[in-house]
Design an enzyme around this catalytic site. Structure first.
Site, mmCIF file in Angstrom:
data_model
loop_
_atom_site.group_PDB
_atom_site.id
_atom_site.type_symbol
_atom_site.label_atom_id
_atom_site.label_comp_id
_atom_site.label_asym_id
_atom_site.label_seq_id
_atom_site.Cartn_x
_atom_site.Cartn_y
_atom_site.Cartn_z
ATOM 1 C CG ASP A 756 19.562 -23.561 -68.826
ATOM 2 O OD1 ASP A 756 20.205 -24.629 -68.915
ATOM 3 O OD2 ASP A 756 19.058 -22.989 -69.810
ATOM 4 C CG HIS A 758 21.939 -27.001 -70.733
ATOM 5 N ND1 HIS A 758 20.727 -26.850 -70.113
ATOM 6 C CD2 HIS A 758 22.046 -28.296 -71.079
ATOM 7 C CE1 HIS A 758 20.102 -28.010 -70.101
ATOM 8 N NE2 HIS A 758 20.881 -28.918 -70.671
ATOM 9 C CB SER A 809 16.571 -20.259 -69.892
ATOM 10 O OG SER A 809 17.044 -21.362 -69.180
#
Ligand code: THG
Length: 914
Positions: A756, A758, A809
Site C-alpha cells: 500500500d 497511501h 492491506s
C-alpha cells in the site's frame, strides 16, 4: 472460419469472464504454491503474486479459465494483470515478465481454442489483461514534494511494451487495458500497445476499461469520465467501459454517462456489490445478474463480465440475460474538438471564443521568468491559478529561455500543476519552439493537451514526424503559418501554408481535423513601418478563408503580439486587443492566447479612441500609427503616477479567523497561512490547540466533502499538503512551548503496510501525535512486517501504528499482528486508514495478537488513545472495555453490508482517509 470479435459484437452482447483473484482465493494456495522450486531463491514473500501462478501452478490457472468458459464466457482474460516489470519488481521477479506473459497466454489460448473447436458456433477469445501497475504517473507519493514522481512515463511505457509484445506474440485476440485509475498510466499503455503492434506485426482490437473511485464519478487521479474519454480519443479503440469501483447498481449512472458519449462498444464488469467491512463481497450471483440485466434492458452495454468478488457462478447467469437481445450501436464520433484537464473542454461551434491564458510564459512575463529563475514555484503556480480564476479555459506554459533548462522546468512545472486541481481542471497548451521540451511536457499530462506548436519551417519530413508523434501522445496541435521560406506575413502566404499543412496532416498523418489549430501569425502593428500596417487585416482575411475552406479546424493566435509597439500603455494595448478580437472573432477566430485578466471591452472604448484604434487595426488610414502613438502619449500623461493595476482582493479574506483557516485548508491555499496562524497564536493558548481545534475541524470537513463525492483525491492531497505547511509553521512554537515540559509522552512507530502506498492519513496521525509530545518513527509506505518488527525493537518504541487504504492491506495487517505475536511482542497496536474498520479489527486483527489492538476512526483520536494505553493506571480499564466491545462485535458475528445506510455513507467508510 471462426468469426472475429468485431463480427460477433454486432450480432450479440458478449460475455467476459469474472475475477481471477476471487477464484484463486478459493484454492487456498500457500507460499510453496506460488514459489515452487523454481523461485526458491527469490527473497521475500511471493504469496499474493497471482500472476506468478501461470508459471508455478499452471494447472490452477487453466482450471479457472475452464470454469469461466464452461460458464459461458466468450472472452477470457489472461492471468497477466500485474505482469509488468514495474509491478513485479516488488516481488523481485521482474526478470521473468516475458516468460510469465507468454505462459499465461498459452494457458488461456489452449483452453479457449479447445472450446472453440468443440463448438465453432460459439468462438472463444483471449484478451491480454494489462493492469494499471501499482504506481501512478500523475501524482506524487511524497507529500513534501508534489513535483516528484515514483514512476516516469518512459519507464512505464517501456515496461508495458515488454509485456504487450509478449502478449501479442503469445497470440491474444484483443488487448484489455483495464482498471485504469490514472489516465497518464493508461496513455503510456496505449502508446506502448501501438508500438508493440508495430514491432510484432500483429494488430488486435484495443479494449479500455476505467475505474471510478468516488461517487462523483472521477478517476483516482481526479479526471471526470468525459475528460478521460478526451484523453484516450487518439487511440484506435474497440471498446471502452468501466470495471471494479462499485457493484453493478452504483456503477450504472456512470455507465450511462459513458455510453452516451463514447463512440465505441461499451463494456462493463462491476464488482459483486460493495465490499463489506471485512473487505469481502457478498452479493449473490442472482442479485448481481438482476442488476446487470438493467444494463441490457436499457441498451447500455455490448460486453459484460465481472470484477472483484465474482466467480464462474456469476458469469453463468449471463447467458440467459443476453438471449435474443439486439446489441447496442455505438454513438457517433464527436463533431468538435475535445481536449481536457481534469475536466472536458468541448470546443463546440456555439462557443465563439476560447481564451488561453498567456501569463505562464517566461518569454512573455518578466514576473513569471523571475519566479522560475528563483525557483519560487508556489508563486508561479499562483499565476496559473489566477488565470483560471479569471476565466482562462486553457493555460499556455512556455519555458523557452536561454538560461533555463527547458525540459526540466517544463517537467517540474507541469508536475506541479498536476497537483493543483484548481489549475489542472483546464487543459494545458505546451508552448515551446524546442521539440524536446514539448515531448517532455506531453509525458507529464494525463489530460488531452495542445502542442504549441509545429510548423513547416524545417520542411515536410520534420513536420510529419512531429505531427505523428503528437498524435501518438494524444494531443491537439497548433500549426504556425511558417514554411521553409519563413514566416507567412501576407494573407496569401498564410492561406497557402495552412492549406498545405492541412493536407499533410489530414491525408498523410490521419490527423483529426478538429484537433488542428491554425495560427496564421499575429504580427505587430503600429510600428511606424509601412509594411506592417496590414498585418491585422491579413490575419483576419486568412482566418476567414481557413474557417471556410479547411473543414473542422480552429484558428488561434497570440493576441498580445499585436500591440508590442505600445508597450508601457496597458490601456491602449488592451483596447487594441479588444478591437482586434471583435473583428477577428466575427470572421472565425475561435481561440486566442490572451491575458485573461484584461478588463477592456470593445463597447467600453470611447468613440474618439475607438476610431483611432480601428483605423490602425483595420488599416484604414496611412497615418493611423502616428495618431495612435500620439493618443497613447496623451493617455499616459493623464494617468501618470497610476500603475493602472487593480489590487486583487479575495472576499474570503474578510471572514473570521476560523473560517479563513478552514477555507485555506479546503482550497489548499498556503499563501496566507503565516498571517492567519500568527493571528491564531494570539487568540489560542497553545499552538497545539490550533491544530486540534480549527485545523482538525477543517480536515474533518474535507473528509466529509470527500465522502460525499464533492471533492476528489488530488484536492484532498492538496489539503493534506496545506495542513502540513500549517503544522510546519506552528512547529517552532510547539517546540518552545514544550520547553520545561521535558516529559516525552512516548515513542510511536507508524507505517503504511506492505502493498500500500497511501500515506496521507498516516502523515496526519504522525503530525498530530508529534504535536502531543510523542516521538514518531515514521517508516513510510509499503513497509514489510520484517521491517516493522526490526525497527520496533531497535527504536524501543512504545506502540505501533499501522495504516492502509486498500482492501489487501486488511490481510497484511492481520499478517503483521500474527508476526508480532510470534515474535513475542507486547506493544499495543493502533489500526487506521480507509478500508479498516472496528469490525475487521475485532474479528480478524485483534484475535491474532494478545496485546491491545485499537481501531481509530480518525487522526484526532490517536493521542487520547495512546495516552490511555501508556498510562499504567488507565490501561487495564481501557483494555478491558476494548476487549468487551470487541467480544460484543464478534458475537453479533456476521459482517454487515455498508449500503444499509446510504451509498454516501458506504463511500465515506470506504475512503475515510483520516
Ligand atoms: N502564437 C502561438 N504561441 C505564442 C504566440 C503566438 N506563444 C507566445 C506568444 N505568442 C503569446 N504569449 C504572449 C505572452 C505575453 C505577451 C505577449 C504574448 C506580452 N507580454 C508583455 C510584454 O512583452 O510587453 C510582458 C509584460 C510583463 O512582463 O508582464 O505582451 O503568437 N501559437
Amino acid at each position: 472460419m471462426k468469426k472475429t470479435i468485431q463480427q460477433l459484437v454486432v450480432e450479440r452482447i458478449l460475455i467476459l469472464d469474472g475475477a481471477m483473484g476471487t477464484m484463486i482465493q478459493q484454492y487456498n494456495l500457500r507460499e510453496e504454491d506460488f514459489r515452487n522450486e523454481r523461485f526458491a531463491h527469490i527473497r521475500g514473500q511471493l504469496r499474493g503474486n497471482n500472476d506468478l501462478l501461470s508459471l508455478t501452478r499452471p494447472d490452477v490457472i487453466q482450471e479457472i479459465h475452464r470454469k469461466y468458459l464452461e460458464a459461458g464466457a466468450d472472452i477470457i482474460e489472461t492471468n497477466t494483470f500485474s505482469s509488468t516489470a514495474v509491478s513485479m519488481a516488488d516481488y523481485h521477479v521482474q526478470e521473468y515478465v516475458r516468460e510469465m506473459n507468454l505462459a499465461a497466454v498459452k494457458l488461456a489460448r489452449e483452453i479457449a481454442d479447445e472450446y472453440t473447436t468443440k463448438n465453432p458456433d460459439k468462438p472463444r477469445f483471449v484478451a491480454g489483461a494489462v493492469g494499471p501497475t501499482n504506481k501512478t504517473c500523475s501524482m506524487s507519493p511524497d507529500v513534501n514534494n508534489p513535483a516528484f514522481r515514483a514512476l516516469s512515463y518512459d519507464g512505464l511505457a517501456t515496461a508495458y511494451q515488454e509485456q504487450i509484445e509478449a502478449l501479442l506474440e503469445g497470440g491474444v485476440d484483443v488487448l484489455l487495458i483495464e482498471t485504469i485509475f490514472d489516465t497518464l498510466n493508461a496513455k503510456a499503455a496505449i502508446f506502448a500497445a501501438e508500438k508493440a503492434m508495430k514491432v510484432t506485426g500483429r494488430e488486435v482490437p484495443l479494449m479500455i476499461s476505467v475505474t471510478v473511485s468516488d461517487i462523483g464519478g472521477r478517476t483516482l487521479s481526479g479526471q471526470t469520465l468525459d475528460a478521460f474519454l478526451a484523453s484516450i480519443q487518439h487511440a484506435n479503440i474497440f471498446s471502452v467501459g468501466l470495471n471494479c469501483s462499485f457493484g453493478a447498481d452504483q456503477l450504472k449512472p456512470f455507465l450511462s454517462q459513458m455510453a452516451a458519449r463514447a463512440p465505441y462498444y461499451i463494456s462493463a464488469y462491476p464488482n459483486a456489490g460493495l465490499p463489506n467491512s471485512l473487505g469481502a463481497y457478498d452479493q449473490t450471483p442472482e442479485e448481481m445478474a438482476e442488476q446487470v440485466k438493467e444494463y441490457i434492458d436499457e441498451n447500455l452495454v455490448n460486453i459484460i463480465g465481472g470484477c472483484c468478488g465474482t466467480t464462474d457462478a456469476y458469469i453463468a447467469k449471463y447467458t440467459d440475460l443476453i438471449k435474443g437481445v439486439q446489441p447496442r450501436v455505438p454513438v457517433a464520433k464527436p463533431d468538435c474538438m475535445w481536449i481536457s484537464g481534469l475536466e472536458l473542454l468541448e470546443v463546440k461551434p456555439e462557443i465563439n471564443f476560447v481564451n488561453i491564458g498567456e501569463r505562464c510564459n517566461v518569454a512573455g512575463s518578466r514576473k513569471f521568468l523571475r519566479l522560475i529563475q528563483e525557483k519560487k514555484y508556489e508563486e508561479a503556480l499562483s499565476i496559473a491559478r489566477t488565470q483560471v480564476e479569471d476565466g482562462a479555459l486553457i493555460i499556455d506554459v512556455n519555458m523557452d529561455d536561454g538560461l533555463l533548462d527547458g525540459v526540466e522546468e517544463m517537467t517540474t512545472f507541469l508536475n506541479l500543476i498536476a497537483s493543483e486541481p484548481e489549475i489542472s481542471r483546464v487543459p494545458v497548451m505546451i508552448d515551446s519552439s524546442k521539440w524536446e521540451v514539448i515531448e517532455a511536457g506531453l509525458k507529464c499530462l494525463q489530460g488531452k493537451c495542445v502542442v504549441n506548436s509545429i510548423s513547416l519551417k524545417e520542411g515536410e519530413e520534420a513536420f510529419l514526424e512531429h505531427a505523428r508523434a503528437v498524435r501518438q501522445y494524444g494531443a491537439a496541435v497548433v500549426v504556425m503559418a511558417f514554411d521553409e521560406k519563413g514566416q507567412a506575413d501576407t494573407a496569401q502566404r498564410k492561406i497557402a501554408v495552412c492549406e498545405r499543412a492541412y493536407r499533410l496532416l489530414v491525408d498523410k498523418v490521419g490527423f483529426n481535423p478538429h484537433d488542428i489549430i491554425f495560427d496564421p501569425n499575429i504580427l505587430t502593428v503600429a510600428t511606424g513601418i509601412e509594411e506592417h500596417n496590414n498585418y491585422a487585416v491579413d490575419f483576419i482575411e486568412a482566418t476567414e478563408w481557413i474557417r471556410k475552406n479547411l473543414p473542422g479546424v480552429h484558428v488561434s493566435g497570440g493576441v498580445s503580439n499585436l500591440s508590442f509597439s505600445l508597450r508601457g500603455n496597458d490601456y491602449i494595448r488592451e483596447a487594441i486587443h479588444a478591437v482586434f478580437l471583435y473583428y477577428a472573432i466575427q470572421k472565425g477566430m475561435d481561440m486566442g492566447i490572451v491575458n485573461p485578466a484584461t478588463s477592456v471591452l470593445y463597447t467600453d472604448i470611447p468613440a474618439d479612441v475607438l476610431k483611432i484604434i480601428e483605423d490602425v487595426v483595420l488599416n484604414r488610414t496611412p497615418d493611423g500609427s502616428e495618431q495612435l502613438i500620439e493618443l497613447a502619449e496623451k493617455l499616459k500623461a493623464a494617468s501618470s503616477g497610476e500603475t493602472g493595476q487593480v489590487v486583487r482582493h479575495d472576499a474570503w479574506r474578510d471572514e473570521p479567523l476560523e473560517e479563513r483557516l478552514k477555507h485555506a485548508l479546503v482550497k489548499g491555499i498556503g499563501d496566507f497561512l503565516e498571517d492567519d496562524l500568527a493571528e491564531a497564536l494570539m487568540k489560542y493558548d497553545k499552538a497545539v490547540d490550533i491544530i486540534e481545534g480549527p485545523l482538525m475541524k477543517g480536515m474533518n470537513y474535507v473528509g466529509d466533502l470527500f465522502g460525499a463525492g464533492k471533492m476528489f483525491l488530488p484536492q484532498v492531497v492538496k489539503t493534506a499538503r496545506t495542513m502540513k505547511k500549517a503544522v510546519a509553521i506552528l512547529q517552532p512554537v510547539i517546540e518552545s512551548e514544550k520547553q520545561g515540559d521535558v516529559k516525552n509522552a512516548g515513542k510511536v512507530l507508524v507505517a503504511t503496510v506492505r502493498g500500500d502506498v497511501h500515506d496521507i492519513g498516516k502523515n496526519i496521525v504522525a503530525v498530530v501525535m508529534a504535536c502531543n509530545g510523542y516521538e514518531i518513527i515514521d517508516l513510510g509506505v509499503m513497509v514489510p512486517s520484517e521491517t516493522i518488527l526490526k525497527r520496533a525493537i531497535e527504536e524501543k518504541v512504545d506502540m505501533i501504528g499501522l495504516s492502509g487504504l486498500i482492501t489487501p492491506s486488511l490481510e497484511e495487517m492481520v499478517h503483521v499482528a500474527s508476526e508480532l505475536e510470534k515474535a513475542g511482542f507486547d506493544l499495543p497496536l493502533l489500526i487506521g486508514g480507509a478500508t479498516t474498520s472496528k469490525l475487521h479489527t475485532a474479528l480478524k486483527i485483534a484475535p491474532a495478537y494478545h496485546a491491545p489492538v485499537v481501531y481509530l476512526k480518525d487522526a484526532s483520536q490517536n493521542a487520547g488513545v495512546a495516552s490511555k494505553l501508556l498510562n499504567p493506571l488507565m490501561k487495564p480499564e481501557f483494555t478491558k472495555e476494548l476487549a468487551e466491545e470487541y467480544q460484543l462485535l464478534r458475537e453479533k458475528g456476521k459482517p454487515v453490508h455498508r449500503e444499509i445506510v446510504s451509498l454516501e455513507d458506504a463511500q465515506k467508510n470506504r475512503l475515510n482517509l483520516f
